[in-house]
Design a protein around this motif. Sequence first.
Motif: not given
Length: 190
Positions: A148-155, A177-188
């Motif tokens: 699970l990856v927080d949305h704000d990190l990916l900005t 990173y998004r392409t390789l890791a395939h994270p669930q993007i959430r606000t966490i």
Amino acid sequence: MTPALSTTSPATGGRPTGITDSSTPAPSAELSTYSRLLGLLATNPAAYRTICHEPEGNTALASELRGHPLAQAAKSIVLRAKRPKQDGGGRYALAVVPGDRRVDLDAVGHALGSDRVGFADRTTAERLSGCTSGSIIPFSFHPDLELLVDHDLLTHDHLYFNAARLDRSIALCTTTYRTLAHPQIRTIAA
């Protein structure tokens, strides 16, 4: 102290240049995850660079050594979400939040469908992540560890993290990173 930088090179098959792993050897579990990470980056069109620095597991201090804003650090924390008593089990998540924020346990619980979320014990966290504490990467190579990856990190254009070693970090293009890791993007993050 300025960190030593290394970039990938087609001449080396995408492996980082300027790195000699004959320096202080890492424990075998760390090296295994480190090698796996570099292998993943080398076999994909990854826009990354390797940063050599003094051993450091604290996110704020590592960010200072690497020379980037704390908000761009990928702080990775292994959590356990307990299931209802009748289920008798639990599930684990790797929560990745910006370095200047805390993980919001309630938000992770909501994402995982649990109202009881806490930090995994150190032994379990290290086993599931394949990394020693302080060097956990924002990738999950274990089937029982949800990412699970927080949305704000990916900005940010790039994110930074210890590369399964306390003395090596990666600066990675966020899109890659998004392409390789395939994270669930959430606000966490709180």
